[in-house]
Design a protein around this motif. Structure first.
Motif: not given
Length: 432
Positions: A57-64, A71-86
């Motif tokens: 996601s980026d800054n905006n889509t992460h917030m939206v 948070m939801a996917l953490a319940s079914i497997g390992t989640v790695v978050n990649v934020h591409l900034g603004d």
């Protein structure tokens, strides 16, 4: 066009009007619903994606929506978050960086719209990974296409990408998107008549490929969408569903045809030029806002060429030297490699003029039957508050005039821009 049509297409149950077999697309699931809150983990689990899930996601889509998906996917497997900034750029540098960050991913989950979607599809294709997208805005028609618009060494390219295994569209999220992004989606949809007219021209005049099926998929929703464009910007979820289906089906139309031809012609060439050659101080706008303006230009050009004086083509005057002088040596060389494939010499001009003399009435009739009047296209856009002039997207007249004149030089796609230019009838004053 109902959601049932989308489902039948995805399930391989929709007949192909041009053949005996059903239409097929690689996307396995499309979910368009008033709300998907609380269903994110179940939707992804049904895809049998391999963890770890890299959520991009980026800054905006992460917030939206991104944080909710993570948070939801953490319940079914390992989640790695990649934020591409603004506001990340859909260029090769960003794509290469994303590939590094997703190298150890089992699968990629995009959370965003145009840029995020294209970057993730491209990165997934390069790494042979599966991918899905949670849409955050109804701003463009690339969610279900198998290509990505990536700028490489200054040249906007349409590159092969993996198909999204699934596209998830929460209509409440889409309706809450910035209004300019909603208008952008309408702008990217309203080019159907000009893109279809250009593609049909190249088919009827040059015997290039062409199919009706992408436009048959769009017909019902387009009629209702264009009849009430104001509803899109008023929060009407039914109108938003129409736009969402239109964008999804437009992407599928490109996939069925094996390229972007059904939805990207002269109007997109002008838009690509704007992005490639933009003045340093230009703030930039959304893709669909550009397409709205360039579609109005193409609609006027097509209308005037179809209804104007008889056409007589002359050999193409553009040369490698002139292209490199305009675009610079490196970008110009890439442009010339494309443009050289469609320029016409004296013999070709003579043969095309013979065909035009013999067939132009039937060509004009066929294209006029699928076009929309330029005035109506402008009215649809204006009623939804979409910009329709170059100054509405922050450009000055001289630059935009150059865009209209030189945009045909960046690709081998033959459009009314080529027909008008080689006929000496690319009259800028009447177009912009």
């Amino acid at each position: 066009m109902s959601m049932d049509t989308v489902e039948r297409l995805v399930n391989g149950e929709l007949p192909d009007p041009d053949g005996d077999q059903p239409l097929t697309v690689p996307t396995r699931r499309v979910v368009i619903a008033d709300s998907l809150a609380g269903e994110e983990a179940e939707l992804v689990a049904e895809l049998d994606f391999e963890p770890p899930f890299v959520v991009v996601s980026d800054n905006n889509t992460h917030m939206v929506l991104g944080a909710r998906v993570e948070m939801a996917l953490a319940s079914i497997g390992t989640v790695v978050n990649v934020h591409l900034g603004d506001r990340p750029h859909p260029d090769m540098d960003t794509a290469e960086a994303l590939m590094t960050k997703t190298a150890k991913a089992g699968s990629i989950i995009a959370v965003g719209s145009g840029t995020i979607n294209d970057l993730c599809k491209y990165a997934a294709a390069r790494q042979d990974k599966r991918c899905a997208v949670f849409a955050t805005a109804p701003s463009m028609n690339g969610y279900t296409s198998v290509n990505a618009s990536i700028t490489d060494r200054g040249l906007k390219k349409t590159l092969p990408a993996v198909a999204q295994d699934a596209v998830f569209m929460d209509l409440k999220v889409l309706a809450d998107a910035p209004v300019r992004m909603i208008r952008s989606g309408l702008g990217d949809s309203v080019c159907r008549p000009t893109a279809q007219s250009d593609w049909l021209l190249s088919h009827l005049l040059l015997d290039g490929p062409y199919r009706d099926v992408p436009y048959l998929l769009l017909s019902d929703d387009e009629t209702a969408l264009f009849a009430e464009p104001e509803a899109l910007v008023s929060g009407d979820l039914e109108a938003m569903a129409r736009l969402a289906r239109t964008l999804v089906l437009s992407g599928f139309g490109m996939t069925v045809c094996g390229g972007s031809h059904p939805a990207s012609q002269g109007e997109h060439l002008i838009s690509h030029y704007v992005e490639m050659m933009a003045p340093p101080d230009w703030q930039g706008v959304f893709h669909g806002e550009q397409i709205a303006v360039t579609t109005c230009v193409m609609a006027r050009l097509q209308e005037r060429m179809l209804n104007g004086a008889p056409i007589e083509l002359k050999p193409t005057m553009v040369t490698k030297k002139s292209i490199e002088a305009h675009f610079g040596s490196e970008t110009g060389a890439s442009c010339w490699a494309e443009f050289d494939r469609k320029r016409i010499d004296t013999d070709q001009a003579d043969k095309l003029n013979e065909r035009i003399c013999e067939c132009w009435p039937s060509i004009r009739e066929a294209i006029s039957a699928i076009a929309l009047p330029a005035e109506r296209i402008q009215s649809i856009l204006t009623r939804a508050g979409v910009p329709v002039t170059y100054d509405g997207i922050g450009l000055d007249r001289d630059f935009f005039a150059d865009a209209v004149v030189h945009s045909r030089e960046i690709r081998d796609r033959y459009t009314f821009l080529d027909l008008a230019a080689d006929a000496g009838r690319l009259d800028i004053d009447s177009l912009i």
